[in-house]
Design a protein around this motif. Structure first.
Motif, mmCIF file in Angstrom:
data_model
loop_
_atom_site.group_PDB
_atom_site.id
_atom_site.type_symbol
_atom_site.label_atom_id
_atom_site.label_comp_id
_atom_site.label_asym_id
_atom_site.label_seq_id
_atom_site.Cartn_x
_atom_site.Cartn_y
_atom_site.Cartn_z
ATOM 1 N N ASN A 104 11.450 33.576 47.264
ATOM 2 C CA ASN A 104 12.653 33.688 47.968
ATOM 3 C C ASN A 104 12.189 33.178 49.531
ATOM 4 N N GLU A 105 11.478 33.535 50.066
ATOM 5 C CA GLU A 105 11.050 33.000 51.546
ATOM 6 C C GLU A 105 10.557 31.801 51.662
ATOM 7 N N LEU A 106 10.049 31.139 50.234
ATOM 8 C CA LEU A 106 9.593 29.820 50.450
ATOM 9 C C LEU A 106 11.022 28.835 50.141
ATOM 10 N N LYS A 107 11.960 29.588 49.958
ATOM 11 C CA LYS A 107 13.391 28.975 49.708
ATOM 12 C C LYS A 107 13.446 28.198 48.406
ATOM 13 N N LEU A 108 12.507 28.861 47.416
ATOM 14 C CA LEU A 108 12.515 28.150 46.048
ATOM 15 C C LEU A 108 13.254 29.010 45.039
ATOM 16 N N CYS A 109 13.774 30.110 45.373
ATOM 17 C CA CYS A 109 14.622 30.895 44.511
ATOM 18 C C CYS A 109 15.881 31.387 45.030
ATOM 19 N N PRO A 110 16.973 31.458 44.490
ATOM 20 C CA PRO A 110 18.227 31.872 45.078
ATOM 21 C C PRO A 110 18.251 33.355 45.663
ATOM 22 N N THR A 111 18.724 33.690 46.788
ATOM 23 C CA THR A 111 19.105 34.990 47.132
ATOM 24 C C THR A 111 20.198 35.552 47.166
ATOM 25 N N ALA A 112 20.727 36.520 47.437
ATOM 26 C CA ALA A 112 22.163 36.842 47.566
ATOM 27 C C ALA A 112 22.513 37.749 48.746
ATOM 28 N N SER A 113 23.414 37.601 49.505
ATOM 29 C CA SER A 113 23.599 38.595 50.477
ATOM 30 C C SER A 113 24.453 39.807 50.442
ATOM 31 N N ASN A 114 24.976 39.998 49.284
ATOM 32 C CA ASN A 114 25.872 41.023 48.869
ATOM 33 C C ASN A 114 25.766 41.440 47.314
ATOM 34 N N PRO A 115 24.679 41.707 46.790
ATOM 35 C CA PRO A 115 24.520 41.597 45.293
ATOM 36 C C PRO A 115 25.094 42.905 44.777
ATOM 37 N N ASN A 116 25.733 42.832 43.705
ATOM 38 C CA ASN A 116 26.107 43.860 42.906
ATOM 39 C C ASN A 116 26.479 43.523 41.601
ATOM 40 N N ALA A 117 25.684 44.701 40.924
ATOM 41 C CA ALA A 117 25.802 44.393 39.371
ATOM 42 C C ALA A 117 25.940 45.842 38.786
ATOM 43 N N THR A 118 26.577 46.101 37.612
ATOM 44 C CA THR A 118 26.776 47.352 37.150
ATOM 45 C C THR A 118 26.251 47.136 35.667
ATOM 46 N N ILE A 119 25.628 48.605 35.053
ATOM 47 C CA ILE A 119 25.397 48.503 33.485
ATOM 48 C C ILE A 119 26.556 49.059 32.817
ATOM 49 N N ASN A 120 27.271 48.734 31.976
ATOM 50 C CA ASN A 120 28.367 49.213 31.497
ATOM 51 C C ASN A 120 27.996 49.647 30.126
ATOM 52 N N VAL A 121 27.407 49.448 29.309
ATOM 53 C CA VAL A 121 27.207 49.866 27.922
ATOM 54 C C VAL A 121 25.723 50.089 27.759
ATOM 55 N N VAL A 122 25.127 50.997 27.273
ATOM 56 C CA VAL A 122 23.724 51.319 26.787
ATOM 57 C C VAL A 122 23.747 51.660 25.318
ATOM 58 N N ASP A 123 23.220 50.939 24.340
ATOM 59 C CA ASP A 123 23.588 51.269 22.930
ATOM 60 C C ASP A 123 21.963 51.344 22.434
ATOM 61 N N VAL A 124 21.744 52.698 22.271
ATOM 62 C CA VAL A 124 20.625 53.240 21.459
ATOM 63 C C VAL A 124 20.683 54.012 20.230
ATOM 64 N N PRO A 125 20.017 53.710 19.308
ATOM 65 C CA PRO A 125 20.268 54.611 18.015
ATOM 66 C C PRO A 125 19.870 56.081 18.501
ATOM 67 N N SER A 126 20.666 57.081 17.907
ATOM 68 C CA SER A 126 20.250 58.289 18.161
ATOM 69 C C SER A 126 19.145 58.753 17.546
#
Ligand SMILES: *[C@@H]1O[C@H](CO)[C@@H](O)[C@H](O)[C@H]1NC(C)=O
Ligand SMILES: *[C@@H]1O[C@H](CO)[C@@H](O)[C@H](O)[C@H]1NC(C)=O
Length: 261
Positions: A104-126
């Motif tokens: 990121n600091e080398l500016k070779l990867c994208p950064t984000a100023s206000n990142p937001n993500a959610t995990i909506n579904v987790v599907d695991v066998p009981s």
């Protein structure tokens, strides 16, 4: 808390799809971000040993040619030429070196100023039987761009051993995406897969999950569990776990696809 024991070595292999490219950042990071993270992950020890600690200064060609491995030297040269030898060498002075932060600091990867993500579904066998392939499925939603980020899957066996995998996400597209983590629960000497309850934790993080660096943070966490029941004790290898990220963004394996806590 359980004493943490390094036990499993589980790799994730990504079926990366480049079909839907996300909006590109100002610097074209598609071709350089993933090689940069791979280089910082795999070659940093050699960079310290043969260049930094040796006190070598000079051009990209001079410093990079000191790396003993040809591929490593080539990747070094490629990245160093893009950012210049001064900036390139400066990054190795970082405290608690972190591959994503370095890139990121080398500016070779994208950064984000206000990142937001959610995990909506987790599907695991009981429940599942020893020897079976277990799929931990999930659906994550990128609400606002999250730049260079990770999904970490950590599974704790009944004795407290933790195993899992990490997936690198480079500018995944905004919107929902599925992600699977798979492994075969065949008991072996190093991977006992004893019967009992297994606790699953899934994190999606801006930057490196679990990083000490304040630039990074966990965006969302979900928990699940499954019960492993005794099965036929098959002999042989426990198979290769795979993760399949799908669709959005140019995901790619970080080259460090396992995690020990
Ligand atoms: C992230 O987005 C979700 C869904 O829109 C929202 O509920 C949540 O408040 C946001 N989180 C932050 C930290 O902005
Ligand atoms: C396993 O998950 C279920 C469903 O989310 C939950 O009700 C239960 O308490 C969990 N069990 C353990 C042992 O964590």
């Amino acid at each position: 808390m359980n004493k943490l024991v390094s036990l499993f070595c589980i790799f994730m292999v990504l079926g990366a799809s480049y079909a839907q490219q996300p909006t590109k950042p100002a610097v074209s990071t598609d071709l350089v971000c993933s090689p940069c993270i791979e280089f910082m992950t795999n070659s940093i020890n050699d960079v310290f040993k043969y260049i930094v600690d040796a006190g070598v200064v000079g051009s990209c060609g001079k410093v990079c040619s000191l790396l003993p491995n040809q591929d490593e030297a080539g990747a070094c040269d490629f990245l160093c030429m893009i950012v210049g030898v001064k900036g390139f060498m400066k990054i190795f002075a970082m405290e608690d070196p972190d591959p994503i932060l370095m890139c990121n600091e080398l500016k070779l990867c994208p950064t984000a100023s206000n990142p937001n993500a959610t995990i909506n579904v987790v599907d695991v066998p009981s429940s599942a039987q020893q020897g079976e392939t277990i799929t931990i499925g999930m659906n994550y939603d990128v609400v606002t761009p999250i730049g260079t980020s990770q999904i970490a899957v950590n599974i704790q066996d009944p004795k407290g051993n933790v195993f899992g995998g990490v997936e690198l996400l480079i500018n995944p597209s905004v919107g929902p995406s599925p992600f699977d983590f798979q492994f075969q629960a065949t008991p072996s000497k190093n991977e006992p897969f004893m019967p009992g309850v297994y606790n699953v934790q899934i994190d999606i993080c801006y930057g490196t999950c679990g990083s000490v660096h304040k630039e990074f943070k966990t965006l969302a966490t979900q928990y699940a569990n499954f019960t492993l029941t005794p099965g036929p004790h098959t002999t042989g290898s426990s198979g290769t776990p795979t993760g399949s990220g799908s669709g959005s963004g140019s995901g790619s394996s970080s080259g460090n696809g396992y995690y020990f806590y």
